[in-house]
Design a protein around this motif. Sequence first.
Motif, PDB file in Angstrom:
ATOM      1  N   LEU A  72     -21.904   3.806   1.771  1.00  0.00           N
ATOM      2  CA  LEU A  72     -21.349   2.554   1.256  1.00  0.00           C
ATOM      3  C   LEU A  72     -21.414   1.526   2.375  1.00  0.00           C
ATOM      4  O   LEU A  72     -20.761   1.670   3.410  1.00  0.00           O
ATOM      5  N   ASN A  73     -22.205   0.485   2.177  1.00  0.00           N
ATOM      6  CA  ASN A  73     -22.394  -0.526   3.218  1.00  0.00           C
ATOM      7  C   ASN A  73     -21.361  -1.641   3.150  1.00  0.00           C
ATOM      8  O   ASN A  73     -20.965  -2.197   4.175  1.00  0.00           O
ATOM      9  N   ASN A  74     -20.939  -1.970   1.933  1.00  0.00           N
ATOM     10  CA  ASN A  74     -20.001  -3.079   1.766  1.00  0.00           C
ATOM     11  C   ASN A  74     -19.415  -2.997   0.366  1.00  0.00           C
ATOM     12  O   ASN A  74     -20.038  -2.465  -0.551  1.00  0.00           O
ATOM     13  N   MET A  75     -18.186  -3.522   0.200  1.00  0.00           N
ATOM     14  CA  MET A  75     -17.605  -3.603  -1.135  1.00  0.00           C
ATOM     15  C   MET A  75     -16.726  -4.837  -1.214  1.00  0.00           C
ATOM     16  O   MET A  75     -15.755  -4.979  -0.469  1.00  0.00           O
ATOM     17  N   GLU A  76     -17.081  -5.728  -2.117  1.00  0.00           N
ATOM     18  CA  GLU A  76     -16.340  -6.975  -2.318  1.00  0.00           C
ATOM     19  C   GLU A  76     -15.493  -6.836  -3.578  1.00  0.00           C
ATOM     20  O   GLU A  76     -16.013  -6.684  -4.684  1.00  0.00           O
ATOM     21  N   ILE A  77     -14.175  -6.874  -3.409  1.00  0.00           N
ATOM     22  CA  ILE A  77     -13.260  -6.584  -4.508  1.00  0.00           C
ATOM     23  C   ILE A  77     -13.129  -7.769  -5.459  1.00  0.00           C
ATOM     24  O   ILE A  77     -12.968  -8.914  -5.044  1.00  0.00           O
ATOM     25  N   THR A  78     -13.194  -7.462  -6.759  1.00  0.00           N
ATOM     26  CA  THR A  78     -12.976  -8.474  -7.793  1.00  0.00           C
ATOM     27  C   THR A  78     -11.696  -8.216  -8.584  1.00  0.00           C
ATOM     28  O   THR A  78     -11.130  -9.133  -9.162  1.00  0.00           O
ATOM     29  N   ARG A  79     -11.247  -6.949  -8.628  1.00  0.00           N
ATOM     30  CA  ARG A  79      -9.991  -6.588  -9.291  1.00  0.00           C
ATOM     31  C   ARG A  79      -9.264  -5.575  -8.407  1.00  0.00           C
ATOM     32  O   ARG A  79      -9.763  -4.479  -8.192  1.00  0.00           O
ATOM     33  N   SER A  80      -8.078  -5.930  -7.938  1.00  0.00           N
ATOM     34  CA  SER A  80      -7.321  -4.996  -7.097  1.00  0.00           C
ATOM     35  C   SER A  80      -6.434  -4.073  -7.926  1.00  0.00           C
ATOM     36  O   SER A  80      -6.106  -2.967  -7.504  1.00  0.00           O
ATOM     37  N   ARG A  81      -6.016  -4.539  -9.105  1.00  0.00           N
ATOM     38  CA  ARG A  81      -5.123  -3.780 -10.000  1.00  0.00           C
ATOM     39  C   ARG A  81      -3.865  -3.314  -9.270  1.00  0.00           C
ATOM     40  O   ARG A  81      -3.474  -2.142  -9.325  1.00  0.00           O
ATOM     41  N   ALA A  82      -3.226  -4.249  -8.594  1.00  0.00           N
ATOM     42  CA  ALA A  82      -2.027  -3.925  -7.816  1.00  0.00           C
ATOM     43  C   ALA A  82      -0.906  -3.373  -8.688  1.00  0.00           C
ATOM     44  O   ALA A  82      -0.052  -2.620  -8.210  1.00  0.00           O
ATOM     45  N   GLY A  83      -0.902  -3.721  -9.966  1.00  0.00           N
ATOM     46  CA  GLY A  83       0.155  -3.250 -10.856  1.00  0.00           C
ATOM     47  C   GLY A  83       0.210  -1.743 -10.988  1.00  0.00           C
ATOM     48  O   GLY A  83       1.271  -1.174 -11.273  1.00  0.00           O
ATOM     49  N   LEU A  84      -0.906  -1.067 -10.761  1.00  0.00           N
ATOM     50  CA  LEU A  84      -0.908   0.392 -10.865  1.00  0.00           C
ATOM     51  C   LEU A  84      -0.082   1.032  -9.761  1.00  0.00           C
ATOM     52  O   LEU A  84       0.580   2.048  -9.978  1.00  0.00           O
TER      53      LEU A  84
END
Length: 253
Positions: A72-84
Motif C-alpha cells: 500500500l503506497n498511499n491512501m486518501e480517506i473520503t469517509r472516516s465513519r467516526a460514528g462506528l
Amino acid sequence: MNALTTDAIVLHAFDYLETSRIVRLLTRDAGVVSVLARGAKRSRARYGSGMDLYAEGLAEISIKPQRDLHNLNNMEITRSRAGLAQDIGRFTAAAVISELVMRFVGEESGPHLFDVASHVFDELAEAPTDETVQTAVAGAWRLVAALGLTPALDICAGCHAEIPAESDALFSHRAGGVLCTKCGALVAGVRRLPASARATISLWLDASRTIQLTDLEQRAHQRLLREFVQEHLSEDRPLRAFHVWERERWGDG
C-alpha cells in the motif's frame, strides 16, 4: 509490480514489525486484498486515518502478481465513519459485516458488492442505537444476496410453487429458502418462518425503510441469518464476530 488505484475500505489491520501494519482491504476493482503499509505506525502522512477500521478512501496499491501480500503506497480517506467507533453496538455490528466480507469475498468480486458493503457501513455509522441490530441484519442479507445467495421467500425453493404472502412458511437453510408443505416434508431441519418475518427480509433485500422489531424478533432474525450463512458459506469455521454480536445486547439502548 502493477499499479492499482482503487476505492477501498479497511476491514482489518494489525501491527507488523516495529513501524508497519498489514491491512485487509475490500477494493472496488480487486476484491479483498492484503497489503503492507510500511511505516504506518510511525507517520500518518502517507495514510492519514486510512488505518482506522472501516474507513474508506482512494488507495494506491502495488500489486505483486502471484503473491498474497501487496504494497500500500498511499491512501486518501473520503469517509472516516467516526460514528462506528463512538458506539460499541455499531462497532460490533460493523465487525460482523467485515467478517462476512473477509471470509466470503475473493479477489474476483466486482463494484456491485463493494457498493453494497460501503452503503451498509454508512448506514451503520449513522444508525440510532436501538436500530443498530436490524440495520446490520438488513445489510448482511443484502451482502449475502450480492454474493449470489438470495434466499427464496415467495416461491418454494424445491418445486417453485408460489407461497402466499400472508402465510407462514417452512424455511430450510440447506434448500435455500422457503418450502411448500409437500417439499418441506422431504427435508430435514426445517423451521417455521412467520409471514411477517418473510415480509421483513424481503423489505430489507429491497433496501427499504427500517422495520420496527421487538427484541425477540431481532434475536430471531440474527439467529436465522447466522444459520443461513453457516450453511452456505462458513465451511464449518466459527463466525467469531457473529457469536459476540448475538451474545451481547449493546444495541438495545
